[in-house]
Design a protein around this motif. Structure first.
Motif, PDB file in Angstrom:
ATOM      1  N   GLN A  99     -14.442   3.890 -50.347  1.00  0.00           N
ATOM      2  CA  GLN A  99     -15.057   4.633 -49.530  1.00  0.00           C
ATOM      3  C   GLN A  99     -15.792   3.394 -47.749  1.00  0.00           C
ATOM      4  OE1 GLN A  99     -17.587   7.857 -49.783  1.00  0.00           O
ATOM      5  NE2 GLN A  99     -16.487   8.393 -51.549  1.00  0.00           N
ATOM      6  N   CYS A 100     -15.801   3.905 -47.047  1.00  0.00           N
ATOM      7  CA  CYS A 100     -16.998   2.938 -46.274  1.00  0.00           C
ATOM      8  C   CYS A 100     -16.771   1.424 -46.259  1.00  0.00           C
ATOM      9  CB  CYS A 100     -17.933   3.522 -45.927  1.00  0.00           C
ATOM     10  SG  CYS A 100     -19.222   3.034 -45.021  1.00  0.00           S
ATOM     11  N   LEU A 101     -15.172   0.994 -46.258  1.00  0.00           N
ATOM     12  CA  LEU A 101     -14.763  -0.605 -46.508  1.00  0.00           C
ATOM     13  C   LEU A 101     -15.392  -1.382 -45.181  1.00  0.00           C
ATOM     14  CD1 LEU A 101     -13.395  -1.859 -48.572  1.00  0.00           C
ATOM     15  CD2 LEU A 101     -11.137  -1.438 -47.486  1.00  0.00           C
ATOM     16  N   GLY A 102     -15.366  -1.016 -44.372  1.00  0.00           N
ATOM     17  CA  GLY A 102     -15.060  -1.635 -43.277  1.00  0.00           C
ATOM     18  C   GLY A 102     -13.741  -2.585 -43.060  1.00  0.00           C
ATOM     19  N   GLY A 103     -13.717  -3.240 -41.886  1.00  0.00           N
ATOM     20  CA  GLY A 103     -13.003  -4.602 -41.357  1.00  0.00           C
ATOM     21  C   GLY A 103     -12.208  -4.113 -41.288  1.00  0.00           C
ATOM     22  N   VAL A 104     -11.410  -2.106 -41.358  1.00  0.00           N
ATOM     23  CA  VAL A 104     -10.522  -2.416 -40.296  1.00  0.00           C
ATOM     24  C   VAL A 104     -10.014  -0.527 -40.292  1.00  0.00           C
ATOM     25  CG1 VAL A 104      -9.244  -1.829 -42.918  1.00  0.00           C
ATOM     26  CG2 VAL A 104      -7.630  -1.467 -40.899  1.00  0.00           C
ATOM     27  N   HIS A 105      -9.805   0.207 -39.166  1.00  0.00           N
ATOM     28  CA  HIS A 105     -10.533   1.902 -38.915  1.00  0.00           C
ATOM     29  C   HIS A 105      -8.087   1.930 -39.935  1.00  0.00           C
ATOM     30  CE1 HIS A 105     -10.511   5.623 -37.061  1.00  0.00           C
ATOM     31  NE2 HIS A 105     -11.303   4.982 -36.445  1.00  0.00           N
ATOM     32  N   LEU A 106      -8.872   2.905 -40.740  1.00  0.00           N
ATOM     33  CA  LEU A 106      -8.019   3.210 -42.132  1.00  0.00           C
ATOM     34  C   LEU A 106      -7.370   4.099 -41.357  1.00  0.00           C
ATOM     35  CD1 LEU A 106      -5.822   2.502 -44.012  1.00  0.00           C
ATOM     36  CD2 LEU A 106      -7.288   3.668 -45.353  1.00  0.00           C
ATOM     37  N   ILE A 161      -9.186  -9.441 -44.772  1.00  0.00           N
ATOM     38  CA  ILE A 161      -8.920  -9.102 -43.791  1.00  0.00           C
ATOM     39  C   ILE A 161      -9.261  -9.390 -42.695  1.00  0.00           C
ATOM     40  CG2 ILE A 161      -9.016  -6.952 -41.930  1.00  0.00           C
ATOM     41  CD1 ILE A 161      -7.201  -5.075 -44.092  1.00  0.00           C
ATOM     42  N   ALA A 162     -11.118  -9.310 -43.419  1.00  0.00           N
ATOM     43  CA  ALA A 162     -12.940  -9.273 -42.371  1.00  0.00           C
ATOM     44  C   ALA A 162     -13.173 -10.080 -43.493  1.00  0.00           C
ATOM     45  CB  ALA A 162     -13.039  -8.253 -41.886  1.00  0.00           C
ATOM     46  N   SER A 163     -14.755 -10.165 -42.915  1.00  0.00           N
ATOM     47  CA  SER A 163     -15.565 -10.750 -43.959  1.00  0.00           C
ATOM     48  C   SER A 163     -17.095 -10.633 -43.547  1.00  0.00           C
ATOM     49  CB  SER A 163     -15.127 -12.383 -44.509  1.00  0.00           C
ATOM     50  OG  SER A 163     -16.294 -12.618 -45.388  1.00  0.00           O
ATOM     51  N   GLU A 164     -18.064 -10.389 -44.171  1.00  0.00           N
ATOM     52  CA  GLU A 164     -19.433 -10.157 -43.541  1.00  0.00           C
ATOM     53  C   GLU A 164     -20.477 -10.428 -44.476  1.00  0.00           C
ATOM     54  OE1 GLU A 164     -20.732  -5.603 -43.765  1.00  0.00           O
ATOM     55  OE2 GLU A 164     -18.663  -6.086 -43.531  1.00  0.00           O
ATOM     56  N   GLY A 165     -21.435 -10.372 -44.294  1.00  0.00           N
ATOM     57  CA  GLY A 165     -22.701 -10.686 -45.831  1.00  0.00           C
ATOM     58  C   GLY A 165     -23.021  -9.469 -45.582  1.00  0.00           C
ATOM     59  N   PHE A 166     -24.280  -9.215 -46.545  1.00  0.00           N
ATOM     60  CA  PHE A 166     -24.789  -7.953 -46.988  1.00  0.00           C
ATOM     61  C   PHE A 166     -26.784  -7.430 -46.679  1.00  0.00           C
ATOM     62  CE2 PHE A 166     -21.600  -7.754 -50.154  1.00  0.00           C
ATOM     63  CZ  PHE A 166     -21.790  -6.901 -50.801  1.00  0.00           C
ATOM     64  N   VAL A 167     -27.044  -7.099 -46.934  1.00  0.00           N
ATOM     65  CA  VAL A 167     -28.396  -6.507 -45.915  1.00  0.00           C
ATOM     66  C   VAL A 167     -28.937  -5.363 -46.938  1.00  0.00           C
ATOM     67  CG1 VAL A 167     -27.458  -6.382 -43.551  1.00  0.00           C
ATOM     68  CG2 VAL A 167     -27.327  -4.450 -45.367  1.00  0.00           C
ATOM     69  N   VAL A 168     -30.013  -5.334 -46.991  1.00  0.00           N
ATOM     70  CA  VAL A 168     -30.587  -4.438 -48.074  1.00  0.00           C
ATOM     71  C   VAL A 168     -31.435  -3.014 -47.084  1.00  0.00           C
ATOM     72  CG1 VAL A 168     -33.055  -4.395 -49.175  1.00  0.00           C
ATOM     73  CG2 VAL A 168     -31.980  -6.584 -49.500  1.00  0.00           C
ATOM     74  N   THR A 266     -15.801  -9.671 -48.280  1.00  0.00           N
ATOM     75  CA  THR A 266     -14.317  -9.699 -48.070  1.00  0.00           C
ATOM     76  C   THR A 266     -13.488  -8.357 -47.990  1.00  0.00           C
ATOM     77  OG1 THR A 266     -14.778 -11.764 -49.053  1.00  0.00           O
ATOM     78  CG2 THR A 266     -11.983 -11.517 -47.818  1.00  0.00           C
ATOM     79  N   THR A 267     -13.201  -7.514 -46.731  1.00  0.00           N
ATOM     80  CA  THR A 267     -11.891  -6.532 -47.140  1.00  0.00           C
ATOM     81  C   THR A 267     -10.601  -7.346 -46.998  1.00  0.00           C
ATOM     82  OG1 THR A 267     -13.754  -5.435 -45.761  1.00  0.00           O
ATOM     83  CG2 THR A 267     -11.228  -5.124 -45.856  1.00  0.00           C
ATOM     84  N   ALA A 268      -9.814  -6.576 -48.128  1.00  0.00           N
ATOM     85  CA  ALA A 268      -8.772  -7.285 -47.921  1.00  0.00           C
ATOM     86  C   ALA A 268      -7.659  -6.374 -48.179  1.00  0.00           C
ATOM     87  CB  ALA A 268      -8.695  -8.177 -49.522  1.00  0.00           C
ATOM     88  N   ALA A 290      -5.071  -7.851 -33.470  1.00  0.00           N
ATOM     89  CA  ALA A 290      -5.587  -7.747 -32.677  1.00  0.00           C
ATOM     90  C   ALA A 290      -6.686  -6.584 -33.065  1.00  0.00           C
ATOM     91  CB  ALA A 290      -4.153  -7.081 -31.918  1.00  0.00           C
ATOM     92  N   LEU A 291      -6.344  -6.249 -34.376  1.00  0.00           N
ATOM     93  CA  LEU A 291      -6.668  -4.656 -34.786  1.00  0.00           C
ATOM     94  C   LEU A 291      -7.865  -4.628 -35.671  1.00  0.00           C
ATOM     95  CD1 LEU A 291      -4.755  -4.246 -37.953  1.00  0.00           C
ATOM     96  CD2 LEU A 291      -4.642  -2.461 -36.463  1.00  0.00           C
ATOM     97  N   LYS A 292      -8.980  -3.787 -34.702  1.00  0.00           N
ATOM     98  CA  LYS A 292     -10.401  -4.348 -34.322  1.00  0.00           C
ATOM     99  C   LYS A 292     -11.069  -3.328 -35.724  1.00  0.00           C
ATOM    100  CE  LYS A 292      -9.970  -3.641 -29.003  1.00  0.00           C
ATOM    101  NZ  LYS A 292     -10.046  -2.720 -28.159  1.00  0.00           N
ATOM    102  N   PRO A 293     -12.155  -4.266 -36.349  1.00  0.00           N
ATOM    103  CA  PRO A 293     -12.809  -3.448 -37.026  1.00  0.00           C
ATOM    104  C   PRO A 293     -13.080  -2.019 -37.223  1.00  0.00           C
ATOM    105  CG  PRO A 293     -13.347  -6.141 -37.171  1.00  0.00           C
ATOM    106  CD  PRO A 293     -12.408  -5.535 -35.673  1.00  0.00           C
ATOM    107  N   ALA A 294     -13.914  -1.999 -38.175  1.00  0.00           N
ATOM    108  CA  ALA A 294     -14.486  -0.365 -37.615  1.00  0.00           C
ATOM    109  C   ALA A 294     -16.126  -0.623 -38.754  1.00  0.00           C
ATOM    110  CB  ALA A 294     -13.035   0.903 -38.317  1.00  0.00           C
TER     111      ALA A 294
END
Length: 295
Positions: A99-106, A161-168, A266-268, A290-294
């Protein structure tokens, strides 16, 4: 034992009902019952316990199910591969995702894929990344969208596919809310809201805390994103989550970046090294630049 009998057995096991299984297979219920009886006679054991309301697997049936699913899937993949040589994509594509993976609008990508390949049906399920990767390795899924947790079987390929950091994530009144950035050590005394074992955010957070000699003790464990956001929103704890969660309820929750080398999301795409044609086609689409992350 024939492939047709295994297909019948798997259908009854999945539907837990002879009538619904027969409808899905487009055969008569009497024909399906006869096929299962013949299989049980050949094996010398009962595979199902039957009642007026429900059909359940016996221990022998449970032991047989996973290998039967794998055999049926392999046969289906072989048929699809022959059709793909002729330029036709068809069959059932079994997909899993967190759920709520991010990086792609499935949902958008699946809709576009189905328009291009209407003969391919899609089955979609949700689970944690470690379980999804195991299901790909076991032949129960054709591909899965996961977060890289660092352990991948040799038979599975992980395509980033995409990569990001973490938050609290915390309530706006929480003392952490005013911080520009926090370290793992700053969270030692917090109450945590988090996902169950096997979900990638939990795996990565546990690893980051362990690296610092601390325990990421989740006192409020959830199985869905909405519950996590609700619990944090009511001030019952904080959550260590991927950065895109910050955009879920920005007017109600505060998100503070947390620094640690293990906290990289890292979304993969997890896919067998010998992917089915339909799976390979969807992978190609999901990896288009060209895919836009979601979020």
């Amino acid at each position: 034992m024939e492939l047709r009998q295994l297909e019948h057995f798997v259908a009854v096991a999945e539907h837990q009902h002879f009538t619904r299984a027969a409808e899905s297979l487009q055969i008569s219920q009497s024909g399906l019952s006869a096929s299962i009886r013949a299989l049980e006679t050949e094996l010398g054991t009962t595979l199902f316990t039957r009642s007026t309301r429900r059909v359940q697997l016996t221990p022998a049936g449970t032991a047989m199910l996973e290998e039967s699913q794998r055999a049926v899937a392999s046969a289906s993949a072989a048929r699809d591969a022959v059709l793909a040589v002729r330029g036709v994509l068809r069959g059932a594509l079994r997909i899993g995702t967190e759920q709520c993976l991010g990086g792609v609008h499935l949902p958008r990508e699946l809709a576009d894929f189905r328009r291009s390949h209407p003969a391919v049906s899609v089955r979609l399920g949700f689970a944690g990344s470690t379980q999804l990767i195991d299901q790909v390795a076991g032949g129960l899924l054709d591909l899965a969208l996961v977060a890289d947790c660092g352990v991948v079987p040799a038979t599975v390929e992980l395509l980033p596919i995409a990569s990001e950091g973490f938050v609290v994530l915390c309530h706006p009144d929480h003392p952490l809310a005013g911080r520009g950035r926090v370290e793992i050590g700053d969270l030692a005394d917090e109450t945590f809201v988090g996902f169950a074992d096997g979900w990638a955010a939990r795996v990565l957070a546990d690893r980051a805390f362990a690296d610092e000699g601390l325990t990421h003790s989740v006192e409020l464990e959830v199985g869905d994103v909405g519950s996590l956001l609700d619990l944090v929103g009511y001030g019952l704890g904080v959550a260590v989550v991927p950065a895109h969660f910050a955009f879920k309820r920005p007017e109600l929750l505060s998100a503070v970046p947390v620094t640690h080398e293990a906290l990289v999301w890292t979304t993969a795409i997890a896919v067998p090294r010998q992917a089915a044609p339909a799976a390979a086609a969807l992978v190609g689409r999901l990896r288009q630049p060209a895919l836009k992350p979601a979020a």
